[in-house]
Design a protein around this motif. Structure first.
Motif, PDB file in Angstrom:
ATOM      1  N   VAL A  24       0.818  -1.214   0.000  1.00  0.00           N
ATOM      2  CA  VAL A  24       0.000   0.000   0.000  1.00  0.00           C
ATOM      3  C   VAL A  24       0.850   1.262   0.000  1.00  0.00           C
ATOM      4  CG1 VAL A  24      -1.697   1.336   1.326  1.00  0.00           C
ATOM      5  CG2 VAL A  24      -1.983  -1.143   1.059  1.00  0.00           C
ATOM      6  N   PHE A  25       1.753   1.385   0.952  1.00  0.00           N
ATOM      7  CA  PHE A  25       2.468   2.650   1.107  1.00  0.00           C
ATOM      8  C   PHE A  25       3.637   2.811   0.141  1.00  0.00           C
ATOM      9  CE2 PHE A  25       0.738   2.103   5.530  1.00  0.00           C
ATOM     10  CZ  PHE A  25      -0.268   3.036   5.373  1.00  0.00           C
ATOM     11  N   THR A  26       4.453   1.792   0.018  1.00  0.00           N
ATOM     12  CA  THR A  26       5.643   1.915  -0.822  1.00  0.00           C
ATOM     13  C   THR A  26       5.307   1.723  -2.298  1.00  0.00           C
ATOM     14  OG1 THR A  26       6.987   1.093   1.008  1.00  0.00           O
ATOM     15  CG2 THR A  26       7.996   1.082  -1.171  1.00  0.00           C
ATOM     16  N   ASP A  27       4.703   0.589  -2.635  1.00  0.00           N
ATOM     17  CA  ASP A  27       4.443   0.275  -4.041  1.00  0.00           C
ATOM     18  C   ASP A  27       3.349   1.152  -4.645  1.00  0.00           C
ATOM     19  OD1 ASP A  27       6.318  -1.721  -3.635  1.00  0.00           O
ATOM     20  OD2 ASP A  27       4.850  -3.344  -3.536  1.00  0.00           O
ATOM     21  N   GLU A  28       2.241   1.302  -3.930  1.00  0.00           N
ATOM     22  CA  GLU A  28       1.084   2.011  -4.486  1.00  0.00           C
ATOM     23  C   GLU A  28       1.186   3.532  -4.331  1.00  0.00           C
ATOM     24  OE1 GLU A  28      -3.695   2.130  -3.571  1.00  0.00           O
ATOM     25  OE2 GLU A  28      -2.607   0.294  -3.099  1.00  0.00           O
ATOM     26  N   GLN A  29       1.581   3.996  -3.140  1.00  0.00           N
ATOM     27  CA  GLN A  29       1.551   5.434  -2.869  1.00  0.00           C
ATOM     28  C   GLN A  29       2.907   6.121  -3.007  1.00  0.00           C
ATOM     29  OE1 GLN A  29      -0.306   6.010   0.965  1.00  0.00           O
ATOM     30  NE2 GLN A  29      -2.243   5.152   0.287  1.00  0.00           N
ATOM     31  N   GLY A  30       3.955   5.352  -3.170  1.00  0.00           N
ATOM     32  CA  GLY A  30       5.275   5.942  -3.365  1.00  0.00           C
ATOM     33  C   GLY A  30       5.940   6.475  -2.112  1.00  0.00           C
ATOM     34  N   ALA A  31       5.532   5.966  -0.937  1.00  0.00           N
ATOM     35  CA  ALA A  31       6.176   6.394   0.311  1.00  0.00           C
ATOM     36  C   ALA A  31       7.634   5.954   0.305  1.00  0.00           C
ATOM     37  CB  ALA A  31       5.451   5.784   1.509  1.00  0.00           C
ATOM     38  N   ASP A  32       8.447   6.679   1.035  1.00  0.00           N
ATOM     39  CA  ASP A  32       9.870   6.381   1.147  1.00  0.00           C
ATOM     40  C   ASP A  32      10.050   5.012   1.806  1.00  0.00           C
ATOM     41  OD1 ASP A  32      12.587   6.231   1.774  1.00  0.00           O
ATOM     42  OD2 ASP A  32      12.724   8.334   2.360  1.00  0.00           O
ATOM     43  N   ALA A  33      10.504   4.043   1.050  1.00  0.00           N
ATOM     44  CA  ALA A  33      10.647   2.663   1.535  1.00  0.00           C
ATOM     45  C   ALA A  33      11.606   2.556   2.713  1.00  0.00           C
ATOM     46  CB  ALA A  33      11.104   1.748   0.403  1.00  0.00           C
ATOM     47  N   ASP A  34      12.627   3.403   2.738  1.00  0.00           N
ATOM     48  CA  ASP A  34      13.607   3.365   3.832  1.00  0.00           C
ATOM     49  C   ASP A  34      13.029   3.834   5.158  1.00  0.00           C
ATOM     50  OD1 ASP A  34      15.567   2.419   2.122  1.00  0.00           O
ATOM     51  OD2 ASP A  34      16.292   4.435   1.636  1.00  0.00           O
ATOM     52  N   LYS A  35      11.886   4.521   5.110  1.00  0.00           N
ATOM     53  CA  LYS A  35      11.273   5.044   6.332  1.00  0.00           C
ATOM     54  C   LYS A  35       9.984   4.321   6.711  1.00  0.00           C
ATOM     55  CE  LYS A  35      13.273   9.612   5.704  1.00  0.00           C
ATOM     56  NZ  LYS A  35      13.024  11.011   5.417  1.00  0.00           N
ATOM     57  N   GLU A  36       9.579   3.353   5.903  1.00  0.00           N
ATOM     58  CA  GLU A  36       8.308   2.665   6.169  1.00  0.00           C
ATOM     59  C   GLU A  36       8.336   1.895   7.482  1.00  0.00           C
ATOM     60  OE1 GLU A  36       4.671   1.611   6.476  1.00  0.00           O
ATOM     61  OE2 GLU A  36       5.332   3.028   4.959  1.00  0.00           O
ATOM     62  N   PHE A  37       9.415   1.220   7.764  1.00  0.00           N
ATOM     63  CA  PHE A  37       9.531   0.442   8.995  1.00  0.00           C
ATOM     64  C   PHE A  37      10.527   1.162   9.891  1.00  0.00           C
ATOM     65  CE2 PHE A  37       8.082  -2.267   5.633  1.00  0.00           C
ATOM     66  CZ  PHE A  37       6.941  -2.812   6.212  1.00  0.00           C
ATOM     67  N   ASP A  38      10.109   1.459  11.119  1.00  0.00           N
ATOM     68  CA  ASP A  38      10.925   2.288  11.998  1.00  0.00           C
ATOM     69  C   ASP A  38      11.020   1.684  13.391  1.00  0.00           C
ATOM     70  OD1 ASP A  38       8.470   2.896  13.241  1.00  0.00           O
ATOM     71  OD2 ASP A  38       8.249   4.774  12.141  1.00  0.00           O
ATOM     72  N   SER A  39      11.684   2.395  14.270  1.00  0.00           N
ATOM     73  CA  SER A  39      11.910   1.895  15.632  1.00  0.00           C
ATOM     74  C   SER A  39      10.614   1.755  16.423  1.00  0.00           C
ATOM     75  CB  SER A  39      12.884   2.813  16.375  1.00  0.00           C
ATOM     76  OG  SER A  39      12.339   4.117  16.480  1.00  0.00           O
ATOM     77  N   LEU A  40       9.567   2.463  16.031  1.00  0.00           N
ATOM     78  CA  LEU A  40       8.292   2.329  16.741  1.00  0.00           C
ATOM     79  C   LEU A  40       7.665   0.952  16.529  1.00  0.00           C
ATOM     80  CD1 LEU A  40       6.673   5.842  16.155  1.00  0.00           C
ATOM     81  CD2 LEU A  40       7.899   4.996  18.177  1.00  0.00           C
ATOM     82  N   ASP A  41       7.999   0.303  15.426  1.00  0.00           N
ATOM     83  CA  ASP A  41       7.437  -1.030  15.182  1.00  0.00           C
ATOM     84  C   ASP A  41       7.772  -1.999  16.312  1.00  0.00           C
ATOM     85  OD1 ASP A  41       6.085  -0.510  12.780  1.00  0.00           O
ATOM     86  OD2 ASP A  41       7.884  -0.882  11.588  1.00  0.00           O
ATOM     87  N   SER A  42       8.965  -1.881  16.886  1.00  0.00           N
ATOM     88  CA  SER A  42       9.385  -2.836  17.916  1.00  0.00           C
ATOM     89  C   SER A  42       8.654  -2.645  19.238  1.00  0.00           C
ATOM     90  CB  SER A  42      10.897  -2.736  18.143  1.00  0.00           C
ATOM     91  OG  SER A  42      11.223  -1.470  18.693  1.00  0.00           O
ATOM     92  N   ILE A  43       7.967  -1.502  19.427  1.00  0.00           N
ATOM     93  CA  ILE A  43       7.246  -1.265  20.677  1.00  0.00           C
ATOM     94  C   ILE A  43       5.745  -1.107  20.452  1.00  0.00           C
ATOM     95  CG2 ILE A  43       9.247  -0.303  21.870  1.00  0.00           C
ATOM     96  CD1 ILE A  43       8.008   2.522  21.304  1.00  0.00           C
TER      97      ILE A  43
END
Length: 151
Positions: A24-43
């Motif tokens: 959805v975000f990277t492929d479809e909407q063109g979001a920055d792939a390097d920022k899609e998964f971040d440190s907040l995911d782990s918490i």
């Protein structure tokens, strides 16, 4: 049949969260792939919405110093229009209130502001950029949310 499962980034099912968000975000909407998964995911907690056996939607809930925030809400393109976005947003919002939140926050993509307003969220700030996509900060209080639920 639709059901929601809550997981963390340590669960095997996190691969479905990654697949949905990437599609959805990277492929479809063109979001920055390097920022899609971040440190907040782990918490964070993640809601995964399943249609039958297929994971088709996800949302993230994280408690930060600023409060309980939902985000990264995504529904696979072929499953849109079925109310799954509403279902998954309500699930993570409810979970935040179950955790004791008085207010739940979201940075909504600009086009999605009316969607969040129907759930009870209100704009609370100026436009910001997240992963190269414009967003509006929004929030809903416990009172506003449960009042909206009764409509």
């Amino acid at each position: 049949m639709v059901n929601i499962k809550f997981i963390t980034a340590k669960d095997d099912d996190f691969k479905f969260v990654k697949n949905i968000r990437t599609a959805v975000f990277t492929d479809e909407q063109g979001a920055d792939a390097d920022k899609e998964f971040d440190s907040l995911d782990s918490i964070s907690d993640f809601a995964l919405l399943y249609e039958n056996e297929n994971a088709v939607a996800t949302a993230r809930l994280v408690k930060t110093a600023g409060g309980h925030k939902i985000g990264r809400i995504a529904v696979l393109k072929q499953y849109r229009g079925r109310g799954y976005g509403d279902t998954v947003v309500r699930a993570v919002t409810q979970r935040a209130f179950d955790y004791g939140a008085d207010t739940v926050y979201v940075d909504a993509q600009n086009y999605a502001v009316p969607f969040y307003e129907k759930i009870g969220f209100k704009a609370v700030g100026r436009e910001l950029m997240d992963r190269g996509l414009p967003h509006i900060p929004m929030s809903v209080s416990r009172e506003e949310y449960y009042g909206k639920e009764k409509d």
